[in-house]
Design an enzyme around this catalytic site. Sequence first.
Site, PDB file in Angstrom:
ATOM      1  N   ARG A  64       0.824  -1.223   0.000  1.00 49.30           N
ATOM      2  CA  ARG A  64       0.000   0.000   0.000  1.00 49.30           C
ATOM      3  C   ARG A  64       0.849   1.261   0.000  1.00 49.30           C
ATOM      4  O   ARG A  64       0.389   2.325  -0.426  1.00 49.30           O
ATOM      5  CB  ARG A  64      -0.996  -0.038   1.170  1.00 49.30           C
ATOM      6  CG  ARG A  64      -2.208  -0.891   0.811  1.00 49.30           C
ATOM      7  CD  ARG A  64      -2.956  -1.324   2.017  1.00 49.30           C
ATOM      8  NE  ARG A  64      -2.212  -2.368   2.699  1.00 49.30           N
ATOM      9  CZ  ARG A  64      -2.446  -2.814   3.910  1.00 49.30           C
ATOM     10  NH1 ARG A  64      -3.399  -2.293   4.594  1.00 49.30           N
ATOM     11  NH2 ARG A  64      -1.725  -3.772   4.432  1.00 49.30           N
ATOM     12  N   GLU A 101       4.681 -10.075  15.030  1.00 44.32           N
ATOM     13  CA  GLU A 101       4.131 -10.560  16.300  1.00 44.32           C
ATOM     14  C   GLU A 101       4.514 -12.030  16.501  1.00 44.32           C
ATOM     15  O   GLU A 101       4.926 -12.435  17.581  1.00 44.32           O
ATOM     16  CB  GLU A 101       2.621 -10.380  16.290  1.00 44.32           C
ATOM     17  CG  GLU A 101       2.029 -10.415  17.671  1.00 44.32           C
ATOM     18  CD  GLU A 101       0.533 -10.182  17.635  1.00 44.32           C
ATOM     19  OE1 GLU A 101       0.020  -9.728  16.588  1.00 44.32           O
ATOM     20  OE2 GLU A 101      -0.111 -10.481  18.647  1.00 44.32           O
TER      21      GLU A 101
HETATM   22  P1  AMP Z   1       4.216  -2.352  11.957  1.00 43.90           P
HETATM   23  O1  AMP Z   1       5.490  -2.960  11.422  1.00 43.90           O
HETATM   24  O2  AMP Z   1       3.709  -3.054  13.187  1.00 43.90           O
HETATM   25  O3  AMP Z   1       4.344  -0.860  12.159  1.00 43.90           O
HETATM   26  O4  AMP Z   1       3.078  -2.610  10.890  1.00 43.90           O
HETATM   27  C1  AMP Z   1       3.006  -1.831   9.756  1.00 43.90           C
HETATM   28  C2  AMP Z   1       2.609  -2.618   8.539  1.00 43.90           C
HETATM   29  O5  AMP Z   1       1.550  -3.531   8.802  1.00 43.90           O
HETATM   30  C3  AMP Z   1       2.120  -1.667   7.482  1.00 43.90           C
HETATM   31  O6  AMP Z   1       2.675  -2.059   6.235  1.00 43.90           O
HETATM   32  C4  AMP Z   1       0.618  -1.787   7.509  1.00 43.90           C
HETATM   33  O7  AMP Z   1       0.095  -1.819   6.210  1.00 43.90           O
HETATM   34  C5  AMP Z   1       0.319  -3.082   8.241  1.00 43.90           C
HETATM   35  N1  AMP Z   1      -0.621  -2.916   9.364  1.00 43.90           N
HETATM   36  C6  AMP Z   1      -0.329  -3.055  10.684  1.00 43.90           C
HETATM   37  N2  AMP Z   1      -1.408  -2.894  11.442  1.00 43.90           N
HETATM   38  C7  AMP Z   1      -2.435  -2.631  10.605  1.00 43.90           C
HETATM   39  C8  AMP Z   1      -3.830  -2.340  10.785  1.00 43.90           C
HETATM   40  N3  AMP Z   1      -4.404  -2.311  11.997  1.00 43.90           N
HETATM   41  N4  AMP Z   1      -4.573  -2.107   9.690  1.00 43.90           N
HETATM   42  C9  AMP Z   1      -4.007  -2.139   8.457  1.00 43.90           C
HETATM   43  N5  AMP Z   1      -2.720  -2.393   8.221  1.00 43.90           N
HETATM   44  C10 AMP Z   1      -1.924  -2.641   9.272  1.00 43.90           C
END
Ligand code: AMP
Length: 176
Positions: A64, A101
């Site tokens: 995205r 996670e």
């Molecule tokens: P993080 O590495 O935990 O910051 O997660 C970021 C990535 O996961 C991004 O590429 C987001 O597109 C996706 N992502 C994480 N949480 C969500 C959420 N609640 N809704 C949509 N996309 C998410």
Amino acid sequence: MMTTDPTHLAAKIREIPDFPKPGVVFKDITPLMQDPQAFREVIDRVVEHFKGARIDQVLGIESRGFIFGAAIAYALGAGFVPVRKAGKLPAPTHSCEYALEYGTDVLEIHCDAVRPGERVLIIDDVLATGGTAAAVLELVRKLEGEVAGFSFLIELSFLSGRDKLQGHETYSVLRY
Ligand code: AMP
């Protein structure tokens, strides 16, 4: 017309409970992208924030981050660089493994995508724990690029992802 308060954009984000797994509330940005004014406004807000920052390359994170990143690069007069999941880029790459996670994932960038000293802006749709963005920071360091900032459509503040990007300008259009 761009107003100062972006909360009307939040109405264009659909929340899907328990997707892709139980306990996650997925922020579905497809209704926002589908709305011509809302999509334009998101791009305009990010461009307004970074227009004086002398950005050479916009890095979009698969997938995205590609959608927003390409439009932002065009508007800033910068190049666009894709950061992709393992095995997708055809030429020699640098890679960075990062924690999810459960387990790990790998992001890659072409070795010649950023020249030493180039100023880059890193784009994704959602900042959650910050693990993904921090991995891209690591990739840009390997290429000796200069991180001018990060930008996200949505920041999930309660997950404190911003803490992993300390010392870098981080702009989110919407915060939860
Ligand atoms: P993080 O590495 O935990 O910051 O997660 C970021 C990535 O996961 C991004 O590429 C987001 O597109 C996706 N992502 C994480 N949480 C969500 C959420 N609640 N809704 C949509 N996309 C998410």
